[in-house]
Design an enzyme around this catalytic site. Sequence first.
Site, mmCIF file in Angstrom:
data_model
loop_
_atom_site.group_PDB
_atom_site.id
_atom_site.type_symbol
_atom_site.label_atom_id
_atom_site.label_comp_id
_atom_site.label_asym_id
_atom_site.label_seq_id
_atom_site.Cartn_x
_atom_site.Cartn_y
_atom_site.Cartn_z
ATOM 1 N N HIS A 99 0.846 -1.190 0.000
ATOM 2 C CA HIS A 99 0.000 0.000 0.000
ATOM 3 C C HIS A 99 0.878 1.235 0.000
ATOM 4 O O HIS A 99 1.989 1.217 0.513
ATOM 5 C CB HIS A 99 -0.911 0.001 1.231
ATOM 6 C CG HIS A 99 -0.196 -0.178 2.529
ATOM 7 N ND1 HIS A 99 0.233 -1.413 2.980
ATOM 8 C CD2 HIS A 99 0.203 0.715 3.464
ATOM 9 C CE1 HIS A 99 0.835 -1.268 4.148
ATOM 10 N NE2 HIS A 99 0.849 0.019 4.453
ATOM 11 N N HIS A 101 0.944 5.205 1.183
ATOM 12 C CA HIS A 101 0.340 6.239 2.014
ATOM 13 C C HIS A 101 0.366 7.546 1.216
ATOM 14 O O HIS A 101 1.431 7.939 0.708
ATOM 15 C CB HIS A 101 1.165 6.456 3.290
ATOM 16 C CG HIS A 101 1.235 5.274 4.206
ATOM 17 N ND1 HIS A 101 0.552 5.218 5.402
ATOM 18 C CD2 HIS A 101 1.920 4.098 4.116
ATOM 19 C CE1 HIS A 101 0.820 4.068 6.006
ATOM 20 N NE2 HIS A 101 1.648 3.376 5.251
HETATM 21 P P1 5GP Z 1 2.099 0.280 7.350
HETATM 22 O O1 5GP Z 1 2.515 0.480 8.777
HETATM 23 O O2 5GP Z 1 1.962 -1.192 7.021
HETATM 24 O O3 5GP Z 1 2.899 1.024 6.343
HETATM 25 O O4 5GP Z 1 0.676 0.945 7.239
HETATM 26 C C1 5GP Z 1 -0.486 0.356 7.682
HETATM 27 C C2 5GP Z 1 -1.490 1.455 7.881
HETATM 28 O O5 5GP Z 1 -2.770 0.879 7.969
HETATM 29 C C3 5GP Z 1 -1.284 2.263 9.158
HETATM 30 O O6 5GP Z 1 -1.110 3.638 8.828
HETATM 31 C C4 5GP Z 1 -2.562 2.024 9.951
HETATM 32 O O7 5GP Z 1 -2.994 3.177 10.629
HETATM 33 C C5 5GP Z 1 -3.536 1.575 8.897
HETATM 34 N N1 5GP Z 1 -4.545 0.656 9.348
HETATM 35 C C6 5GP Z 1 -4.356 -0.447 10.129
HETATM 36 N N2 5GP Z 1 -5.506 -1.102 10.318
HETATM 37 C C7 5GP Z 1 -6.453 -0.410 9.619
HETATM 38 C C8 5GP Z 1 -7.853 -0.608 9.425
HETATM 39 O O8 5GP Z 1 -8.470 -1.558 9.913
HETATM 40 N N3 5GP Z 1 -8.495 0.317 8.657
HETATM 41 C C9 5GP Z 1 -7.854 1.366 8.081
HETATM 42 N N4 5GP Z 1 -8.576 2.213 7.338
HETATM 43 N N5 5GP Z 1 -6.537 1.580 8.257
HETATM 44 C C10 5GP Z 1 -5.848 0.708 9.023
#
Ligand code: 5GP
Length: 112
Positions: A99, A101
């Site tokens: 993903h 951001h």
């Molecule tokens: P990563 O840390 O893997 O780069 O980003 C994961 C992102 O997913 C984090 O910014 C976190 O806030 C978001 N996130 C985690 N669980 C959920 C969820 O259930 N729904 C949504 N909309 N975002 C989530």
Amino acid sequence: MSTIFKKIIDKEIPAKIVYEDDEIIAFHDAFPVAPVHILVLPKKEIVNINFASEEDVLLLGKIQLVLAKLAREFNIDKSGYRVLTNIGEDGGQTVLHMHYHLIGGRKLGTDI
Ligand code: 5GP
């Protein structure tokens, strides 16, 4: 193993979806770090770009255009914004479904 994002894609759990087509989905991050914090991802389960291949080239390109489109829609295209993807443990990846951001709406430092 199915991730939380796969459950969002499959509409098993809710999310504030702001874009969706056959291949890509975008929704608001549940824990935003800025006024605009949207996650843009392929529906295809690719763990991160380490696992992307030639067959994903067009998909990855389309994601870039969705990011830019959403930046325009959320009025951060001119003020500026950041696009980032966390990869693996040291990169801070917590959800193992790739993903991007899309973060903006305030002056960003170097802390994220
Ligand atoms: P990563 O840390 O893997 O780069 O980003 C994961 C992102 O997913 C984090 O910014 C976190 O806030 C978001 N996130 C985690 N669980 C959920 C969820 O259930 N729904 C949504 N909309 N975002 C989530």
